[in-house]
Motif scaffolding. Structure first.
Motif, PDB file in Angstrom:
ATOM      1  N   GLY A 170       0.832  -1.196   0.000  1.00 24.26           N
ATOM      2  CA  GLY A 170       0.000   0.000   0.000  1.00 24.26           C
ATOM      3  C   GLY A 170       0.864   1.241   0.000  1.00 24.26           C
ATOM      4  O   GLY A 170       1.620   1.478   0.949  1.00 24.26           O
ATOM      5  N   ALA A 171       0.783   2.039  -1.058  1.00 22.27           N
ATOM      6  CA  ALA A 171       1.602   3.245  -1.183  1.00 22.27           C
ATOM      7  C   ALA A 171       0.754   4.500  -1.123  1.00 22.27           C
ATOM      8  O   ALA A 171       1.127   5.539  -1.665  1.00 22.27           O
ATOM      9  N   GLY A 172      -0.415   4.405  -0.465  1.00 20.03           N
ATOM     10  CA  GLY A 172      -1.227   5.599  -0.231  1.00 20.03           C
ATOM     11  C   GLY A 172      -0.569   6.479   0.813  1.00 20.03           C
ATOM     12  O   GLY A 172       0.603   6.294   1.164  1.00 20.03           O
ATOM     13  N   HIS A 173      -1.341   7.434   1.360  1.00 20.71           N
ATOM     14  CA  HIS A 173      -0.753   8.401   2.291  1.00 20.71           C
ATOM     15  C   HIS A 173      -0.124   7.718   3.506  1.00 20.71           C
ATOM     16  O   HIS A 173       1.007   8.025   3.886  1.00 20.71           O
ATOM     17  N   VAL A 192       4.928  -1.741  -2.046  1.00 18.98           N
ATOM     18  CA  VAL A 192       4.240  -2.409  -3.148  1.00 18.98           C
ATOM     19  C   VAL A 192       2.844  -1.815  -3.324  1.00 18.98           C
ATOM     20  O   VAL A 192       2.088  -1.662  -2.353  1.00 18.98           O
ATOM     21  N   ASP A 193       2.499  -1.507  -4.561  1.00 23.21           N
ATOM     22  CA  ASP A 193       1.146  -1.055  -4.882  1.00 23.21           C
ATOM     23  C   ASP A 193       0.897  -1.360  -6.353  1.00 23.21           C
ATOM     24  O   ASP A 193       1.818  -1.274  -7.160  1.00 23.21           O
ATOM     25  N   VAL A 215       0.033  -8.652  -5.540  1.00 24.62           N
ATOM     26  CA  VAL A 215       0.710  -9.345  -4.457  1.00 24.62           C
ATOM     27  C   VAL A 215       1.482 -10.570  -4.952  1.00 24.62           C
ATOM     28  O   VAL A 215       2.610 -10.825  -4.512  1.00 24.62           O
ATOM     29  N   ASP A 216       0.914 -11.340  -5.876  1.00 21.22           N
ATOM     30  CA  ASP A 216       1.604 -12.541  -6.344  1.00 21.22           C
ATOM     31  C   ASP A 216       2.911 -12.203  -7.045  1.00 21.22           C
ATOM     32  O   ASP A 216       3.950 -12.826  -6.806  1.00 21.22           O
ATOM     33  N   GLU A 217       2.854 -11.218  -7.923  1.00 18.48           N
ATOM     34  CA  GLU A 217       4.047 -10.813  -8.653  1.00 18.48           C
ATOM     35  C   GLU A 217       5.089 -10.227  -7.704  1.00 18.48           C
ATOM     36  O   GLU A 217       6.294 -10.498  -7.836  1.00 18.48           O
ATOM     37  N   ALA A 218       4.632  -9.443  -6.731  1.00 19.78           N
ATOM     38  CA  ALA A 218       5.558  -8.829  -5.780  1.00 19.78           C
ATOM     39  C   ALA A 218       6.259  -9.886  -4.931  1.00 19.78           C
ATOM     40  O   ALA A 218       7.474  -9.815  -4.704  1.00 19.78           O
ATOM     41  N   LEU A 219       5.509 -10.878  -4.468  1.00 18.98           N
ATOM     42  CA  LEU A 219       6.107 -11.927  -3.641  1.00 18.98           C
ATOM     43  C   LEU A 219       7.026 -12.827  -4.453  1.00 18.98           C
ATOM     44  O   LEU A 219       7.989 -13.378  -3.915  1.00 18.98           O
ATOM     45  N   ALA A 220       6.740 -12.982  -5.730  1.00 15.29           N
ATOM     46  CA  ALA A 220       7.633 -13.765  -6.576  1.00 15.29           C
ATOM     47  C   ALA A 220       8.984 -13.063  -6.723  1.00 15.29           C
ATOM     48  O   ALA A 220      10.038 -13.707  -6.768  1.00 15.29           O
ATOM     49  N   ILE A 243      -4.151  -9.737   0.369  1.00 19.09           N
ATOM     50  CA  ILE A 243      -2.713  -9.749   0.689  1.00 19.09           C
ATOM     51  C   ILE A 243      -2.450 -10.575   1.947  1.00 19.09           C
ATOM     52  O   ILE A 243      -1.518 -11.380   1.991  1.00 19.09           O
ATOM     53  N   LEU A 244      -3.294 -10.396   2.959  1.00 17.12           N
ATOM     54  CA  LEU A 244      -3.092 -11.136   4.200  1.00 17.12           C
ATOM     55  C   LEU A 244      -3.189 -12.645   3.969  1.00 17.12           C
ATOM     56  O   LEU A 244      -2.437 -13.427   4.561  1.00 17.12           O
ATOM     57  N   ALA A 245      -4.078 -13.047   3.093  1.00 16.15           N
ATOM     58  CA  ALA A 245      -4.206 -14.470   2.772  1.00 16.15           C
ATOM     59  C   ALA A 245      -2.910 -15.026   2.197  1.00 16.15           C
ATOM     60  O   ALA A 245      -2.576 -16.206   2.394  1.00 16.15           O
ATOM     61  N   LYS A 246      -2.158 -14.161   1.487  1.00 17.20           N
ATOM     62  CA  LYS A 246      -0.915 -14.607   0.857  1.00 17.20           C
ATOM     63  C   LYS A 246       0.276 -14.579   1.811  1.00 17.20           C
ATOM     64  O   LYS A 246       1.208 -15.373   1.669  1.00 17.20           O
TER      65      LYS A 246
END
Length: 317
Positions: A170-173, A192-193, A215-220, A243-246
């Motif tokens: 999450g890249a929000g505020h 990651v966002d 999330v999948d691509e980021a964790l890979a 995301i939490l599930a991953k």
């Protein structure tokens, strides 16, 4: 900024600089062994070796080393009167090694390796009879101080290890504020966002890795390990749950979720129904961060990073 990289940058720009390293401590001292400070032509640039008159003397020695090219080994005894004047703990002794930064290829090669290593050993001679003697060895040793001085006081050994990595989803505020604060506290940070306008590297300092992906691509690309921490601060319950599930059952040692206890109950119920193990969900910290009454994004970031610091510094068995 990485003190090793900053030193090489100055040297390659033709500027004078010196490095000060807390080589050894005994008793109660303001900083631990291994702390470093880079001194440029105008004084301190990066890092600290304790502050007060101790640091003032070290800076003076560093400026002298810049001029004459001679390293110095300084010993400070923090007696009760001196410590009281500085507001420091008393009774300790600190050995500080001051070395001029050289522009020679061999010297800079060691600094480059130290700047980029995840684990390494740097050894530096304290007496430079025929020029600087500085070596790098890949790998590390566990259970030893970050720096030590040999019995004959002729070698400073530094054990280098990469700081823990924080992956912020999450890249929000709020997520961006957490990422910036974590980087300022010395963590390695990956944010990651999946939204390009938020996953924009121009919004962050150079030391923060920014990933525009799901999330999948980021964790890979950034597989989680037992030395990592995860903070989930996305734009809504659904994204948080995905995301939490991953990440809940990954090896990551710390998993935190931004939100309320009610949010935790709702997401936990849904993920249990989806087959996520209860034990994996029980370890998730919700709400993430210390309870300091934080309201703004920056205050929330302070509370989260404070908890991350406590996690990083927890005693190990």
């Amino acid at each position: 900024m990485n003190v090793w990289r900053a030193a090489t940058q100055l040297a390659r720009e033709g500027q004078k600089a010196a490095l000060a390293t807390v080589a050894e401590t005994r008793g109660s001292t303001p900083v631990p062994a291994g702390e470093k400070m880079l001194v440029g032509p105008q004084g301190r640039l990066v890092g600290t070796v304790g502050g007060g008159c101790v640091e003032a003397e070290v800076i003076a020695a560093a400026l002298a080393s810049q001029q004459d090219g001679i390293p110095r080994l300084l010993t400070h005894h923090l007696n009760a009167d001196l410590a009281g004047d500085l507001g420091l703990s008393c009774g300790g002794t600190v050995e500080i090694f001051v070395e001029p930064v050289l522009a020679t290829p061999n010297y800079l090669a060691v600094l480059d390796l130290a700047a980029d290593t995840a684990a390494g050993i740097v050894r530096t001679a304290t007496v430079w009879d025929g020029g600087a003697v500085k070596t790098f060895e890949a790998g590390g040793r566990a259970g030893e101080p970050a720096a030590s001085l040999s019995v004959d006081r002729r070698t400073v050994t530094e054990l280098l290890s990469a700081p823990p990595r924080i992956v912020v989803f999450g890249a929000g505020h709020v997520g961006a504020a957490i990422a910036r604060a974590a980087a300022a506290a010395g963590f390695r940070v990956v944010v990651v966002d999946d939204r390009p306008e938020f996953a924009d590297s121009s919004r962050f300092d150079d030391g923060v890795a920014v990933v525009c992906a799901g999330v999948d691509e980021a964790l890979a690309a950034h597989a989680l390990t037992a030395t990592d921490a995860v903070v989930i601060a996305t734009r809504g319950h659904r994204h948080d749950a995905v995301i939490l599930a991953k990440v809940a059952a990954t090896p990551a040692d710390y998993v935190g979720l931004l939100g309320s206890k009610r949010k935790k109950a709702v997401i936990t119920k849904a993920l249990l129904a989806a087959g996520v193990p209860q034990a994996a969900l029980d370890r998730v910290k919700v709400p993430v961060g210390l309870d300091i009454g934080a309201v703004t994004a920056e205050e929330i970031a302070v509370s989260v990073v404070a908890e991350l610091v406590a996690w990083r510094r927890k005693p190990t068995a």
